[in-house]
Structures are given as C-alpha cells and as structure tokens.
Design a protein around this motif. Structure first.
Motif, PDB file in Angstrom:
ATOM      1  N   GLY A   1      -1.914  59.962  10.084  1.00 46.92           N
ATOM      2  CA  GLY A   1      -2.989  60.708  10.738  1.00 46.92           C
ATOM      3  C   GLY A   1      -3.510  61.915   9.996  1.00 46.92           C
ATOM      4  N   PHE A   2      -2.739  62.413   9.043  1.00 44.53           N
ATOM      5  CA  PHE A   2      -3.154  63.619   8.324  1.00 44.53           C
ATOM      6  C   PHE A   2      -4.380  63.362   7.455  1.00 44.53           C
ATOM      7  N   LYS A   3      -5.176  64.427   7.271  1.00 43.08           N
ATOM      8  CA  LYS A   3      -6.362  64.362   6.414  1.00 43.08           C
ATOM      9  C   LYS A   3      -6.225  65.256   5.183  1.00 43.08           C
ATOM     10  N   LYS A   4      -5.113  66.010   5.116  1.00 43.59           N
ATOM     11  CA  LYS A   4      -4.882  66.902   3.980  1.00 43.59           C
ATOM     12  C   LYS A   4      -3.426  66.792   3.543  1.00 43.59           C
ATOM     13  N   VAL A   5      -3.202  67.108   2.256  1.00 42.41           N
ATOM     14  CA  VAL A   5      -1.834  67.093   1.727  1.00 42.41           C
ATOM     15  C   VAL A   5      -1.577  68.341   0.886  1.00 42.41           C
ATOM     16  N   ASP A   6      -0.305  68.742   0.873  1.00 45.24           N
ATOM     17  CA  ASP A   6       0.199  69.762  -0.045  1.00 45.24           C
ATOM     18  C   ASP A   6       1.077  69.036  -1.049  1.00 45.24           C
ATOM     19  N   LEU A   7       0.750  69.146  -2.319  1.00 43.84           N
ATOM     20  CA  LEU A   7       1.513  68.424  -3.335  1.00 43.84           C
ATOM     21  C   LEU A   7       2.705  69.230  -3.823  1.00 43.84           C
ATOM     22  N   LEU A   8       3.887  68.613  -3.772  1.00 46.89           N
ATOM     23  CA  LEU A   8       5.078  69.234  -4.337  1.00 46.89           C
ATOM     24  C   LEU A   8       4.918  69.311  -5.852  1.00 46.89           C
ATOM     25  N   GLY A   9       5.367  70.414  -6.433  1.00 42.09           N
ATOM     26  CA  GLY A   9       5.085  70.667  -7.842  1.00 42.09           C
ATOM     27  C   GLY A   9       6.000  70.002  -8.834  1.00 42.09           C
ATOM     28  N   ARG A  10       6.290  68.752  -8.653  1.00 41.27           N
ATOM     29  CA  ARG A  10       7.001  68.009  -9.696  1.00 41.27           C
ATOM     30  C   ARG A  10       6.600  66.533  -9.619  1.00 41.27           C
ATOM     31  N   MET A  11       6.817  65.868 -10.717  1.00 40.07           N
ATOM     32  CA  MET A  11       6.446  64.465 -10.799  1.00 40.07           C
ATOM     33  C   MET A  11       7.339  63.629  -9.890  1.00 40.07           C
ATOM     34  N   PRO A  12       6.771  62.549  -9.315  1.00 43.90           N
ATOM     35  CA  PRO A  12       5.487  61.943  -9.678  1.00 43.90           C
ATOM     36  C   PRO A  12       4.281  62.472  -8.907  1.00 43.90           C
ATOM     37  N   HIS A  13       4.411  63.592  -8.195  1.00 54.03           N
ATOM     38  CA  HIS A  13       3.300  64.052  -7.369  1.00 54.03           C
ATOM     39  C   HIS A  13       2.412  65.083  -8.044  1.00 54.03           C
ATOM     40  N   PHE A  14       2.975  65.867  -8.973  1.00 50.65           N
ATOM     41  CA  PHE A  14       2.139  66.873  -9.633  1.00 50.65           C
ATOM     42  C   PHE A  14       2.806  67.394 -10.886  1.00 50.65           C
ATOM     43  N   SER A  15       1.991  67.723 -11.870  1.00 47.13           N
ATOM     44  CA  SER A  15       2.448  68.389 -13.084  1.00 47.13           C
ATOM     45  C   SER A  15       1.262  69.076 -13.742  1.00 47.13           C
ATOM     46  N   LEU A  16       1.527  70.199 -14.375  1.00 54.78           N
ATOM     47  CA  LEU A  16       0.477  70.876 -15.139  1.00 54.78           C
ATOM     48  C   LEU A  16       0.356  70.322 -16.552  1.00 54.78           C
ATOM     49  N   ASP A  17       1.273  69.444 -16.924  1.00 52.44           N
ATOM     50  CA  ASP A  17       1.266  68.862 -18.263  1.00 52.44           C
ATOM     51  C   ASP A  17       0.246  67.722 -18.297  1.00 52.44           C
ATOM     52  N   PRO A  18      -0.855  67.870 -19.048  1.00 52.69           N
ATOM     53  CA  PRO A  18      -1.881  66.828 -19.082  1.00 52.69           C
ATOM     54  C   PRO A  18      -1.397  65.518 -19.681  1.00 52.69           C
ATOM     55  N   ARG A  19      -0.255  65.559 -20.373  1.00 57.93           N
ATOM     56  CA  ARG A  19       0.283  64.328 -20.962  1.00 57.93           C
ATOM     57  C   ARG A  19       0.915  63.428 -19.916  1.00 57.93           C
ATOM     58  N   GLU A  20       1.278  63.991 -18.753  1.00 58.51           N
ATOM     59  CA  GLU A  20       1.939  63.192 -17.734  1.00 58.51           C
ATOM     60  C   GLU A  20       1.206  63.177 -16.395  1.00 58.51           C
ATOM     61  N   TYR A  21       0.093  63.906 -16.306  1.00 57.53           N
ATOM     62  CA  TYR A  21      -0.595  63.975 -15.014  1.00 57.53           C
ATOM     63  C   TYR A  21      -2.083  64.166 -15.228  1.00 57.53           C
ATOM     64  N   ASP A  22      -2.878  63.343 -14.546  1.00 51.27           N
ATOM     65  CA  ASP A  22      -4.334  63.412 -14.629  1.00 51.27           C
ATOM     66  C   ASP A  22      -4.877  63.891 -13.279  1.00 51.27           C
ATOM     67  N   PRO A  23      -5.296  65.153 -13.176  1.00 50.64           N
ATOM     68  CA  PRO A  23      -5.786  65.675 -11.892  1.00 50.64           C
ATOM     69  C   PRO A  23      -6.956  64.887 -11.316  1.00 50.64           C
ATOM     70  N   ALA A  24      -7.861  64.445 -12.174  1.00 56.25           N
ATOM     71  CA  ALA A  24      -9.018  63.687 -11.687  1.00 56.25           C
ATOM     72  C   ALA A  24      -8.571  62.380 -11.030  1.00 56.25           C
ATOM     73  N   GLN A  25      -7.575  61.741 -11.612  1.00 58.20           N
ATOM     74  CA  GLN A  25      -7.053  60.509 -11.035  1.00 58.20           C
ATOM     75  C   GLN A  25      -6.369  60.783  -9.698  1.00 58.20           C
ATOM     76  N   ALA A  26      -5.628  61.894  -9.623  1.00 54.44           N
ATOM     77  CA  ALA A  26      -4.968  62.266  -8.370  1.00 54.44           C
ATOM     78  C   ALA A  26      -6.001  62.529  -7.276  1.00 54.44           C
TER      79      ALA A  26
END
Length: 263
Positions: A29-54
């Motif tokens: 039912g949720f319409k929003k999410v908070d992403l936990l700051g580690r993979m596979p959900h989020f990373s600031l490293d562009p080599r392992e995470y594509d924000p546009a794809q997320a």
C-alpha cells in the motif's frame, strides 16, 4: 492520517534485490520508500549503483523515493584536511543523487558521533547545508544513541551552530526510548530542528527492549504527530519495520493500515 506523507524503510528487505523490495513495499500500500544506505538498495559508488535506474524501478511500481540512508559526514571528524575535503565531495554527491531521485532528505552522520569533535565538524556541515539548500534537500542525523546523536541537548547545540533549516535531526522516538532517553523531553529540546522522522514501536521487557507491531508497544504516536504538527513540520513519516515475528510481506501491510487509521 495523510498517507501521502508516509514511507516504508527498506531495512526489513535488505536481503532482497532492490526491485523485489520495491515490489513488496508497493503491494502493501505504500507510495514512498526510504532506502537503506547499503547494497543492494543504495550506494554512492557509481560503479555499483545507478540512481537513474533505481528511480525508474520505483516509478514502475508506483513509488517515490523519499529519503536516502547515505550516512555521509563521518570524515568531517578527521583531523586530516584531505579526508575532510573528500568527505565533502561525498556529501555533495549524496545531495545530488537525492535531488536526481526526487528525495527530499538524506541521512547523515554527525561526524564520528563524538562531542569532542563538534567544533571540527561544524564548518563542514555549514558548507554542506548551504549546498543542500540550493538543491532543496534536507540533511538529518538520526537519534542512534551516540555521544551526539543520543544526547538531545548536543543535537540542538549542533543544529543551532549550523543555523540552517536544511540541517537537523532525524527524530526517532523508539531509538531514544531504547537508549533510556525520554522521547517526549527530547522532542521539546530538539523541536524546530527536525528534518525527518522514523517511527516504530517497542517496549521494555524482562529480557530487554523489544520492537513490537505498531500499537502494541508504548510509543504514543498521536502525541508525536500532534507535537510535530504544532511545530509546522511538513516532512514525511517513515515507518521502520524491525519486527522479526512476522514477515514484511504481511507485517508492512498491517503497519500501513494501522497508521492510516490513526486519528
């Protein structure tokens, strides 16, 4: 309750790929999410995470990303200028990624959470907050029980020094309670400096503090919402499902329905 301001943290689904986690949250039912700051959900490293794809994944499931658990800022406590400068680059990147994803806030770390280093981290967070203001992204450090984050008076002092509405505290009543801090008093001390909110429930038992389903612990959600509304808080409410007695597929839906019915 206005559910357009409510998000689900991805922490109970951290073992799942991002798309599976998003699909599960959307189904509850949720319409929003908070992403936990580690993979596979989020990373600031562009080599392992594509924000546009997320972002595209979230949109495909009818979700918006509300907050990022980046936890940048630790390096500001260093006495090495090169480390501090590199940390500032990471903070700027985190803010830029948040803006790209449409997130209104990110989670930061108050340096190494040591009060002895407050003076060292202040100028760097002042620069960070100024950049965040240009991107309309708020920075908040979570009440995690450290020497800064777990001490409401120190939290307020740091926010007052930064002196920006784009920098403050991620108010987490249950974390405070579990650490033996009265969340009512903490709110009175920190109000006016709250940039984001995490909510869960819990209670002290003979075996220690335990998380519960919403409404089964001792957290007074109506009081929290009333007090925050009175301060003019316009941010989101993130529900942080940390209950192990029921899988998130069913538990999150119950949390959504319980919070929706809250008056």
């Amino acid at each position: 309750m206005d559910m357009s301001r409510v998000s689900a943290c991805t922490i109970p689904l951290i073992s799942r790929p991002l798309e599976e986690a998003l699909k599960t949250i959307a189904a509850t039912g949720f319409k929003k999410v908070d992403l936990l700051g580690r993979m596979p959900h989020f990373s600031l490293d562009p080599r392992e995470y594509d924000p546009a794809q997320a972002k595209a994944m979230a949109q495909a499931h009818g979700l918006r990303i509300a907050n990022l658990g980046t936890y940048v800022g630790k390096g500001f406590a260093s006495d090495d200028l090169a480390v501090q400068q590199e940390e500032l680059k990471q903070v700027y990147r985190a803010i830029d990624v948040a803006a790209l994803l449409g997130a209104c806030s990110i989670r930061v770390s108050p340096g190494d959470d040591d009060p002895k280093h407050v003076d060292r981290i202040i100028p760097w967070f002042q620069r960070s907050a100024a950049y965040a203001a240009r991107k309309n992204v708020r920075l908040g450090f979570e009440n995690h029980g450290g020497g800064i984050s777990g001490k409401p008076e120190v939290c307020r002092e740091l926010a007052l020094e930064i002196e920006s509405p784009f920098f403050g505290v991620l108010y987490e009543p249950c974390n405070l309670l579990a650490a033996g801090v009265d969340y009512h008093t903490a709110f009175e001390i920190m109000k006016g400096h709250i940039t984001h909110v995490h909510l869960k429930d819990g209670a002290t038992t003979p075996s220690g503090f335990e998380h519960t389903m919403l409404g089964e612990g001792v957290i007074d959600f109506r009081w929290i919402i009333k007090q925050l509304d009175a301060t003019g808080y316009k941010g989101d409410w993130a529900l942080e499902y940390e209950v192990h007695s029921e899988p998130p597929e069913t538990g999150l839906e119950k949390w959504y329905d319980w919070f929706k019915a809250l008056r």
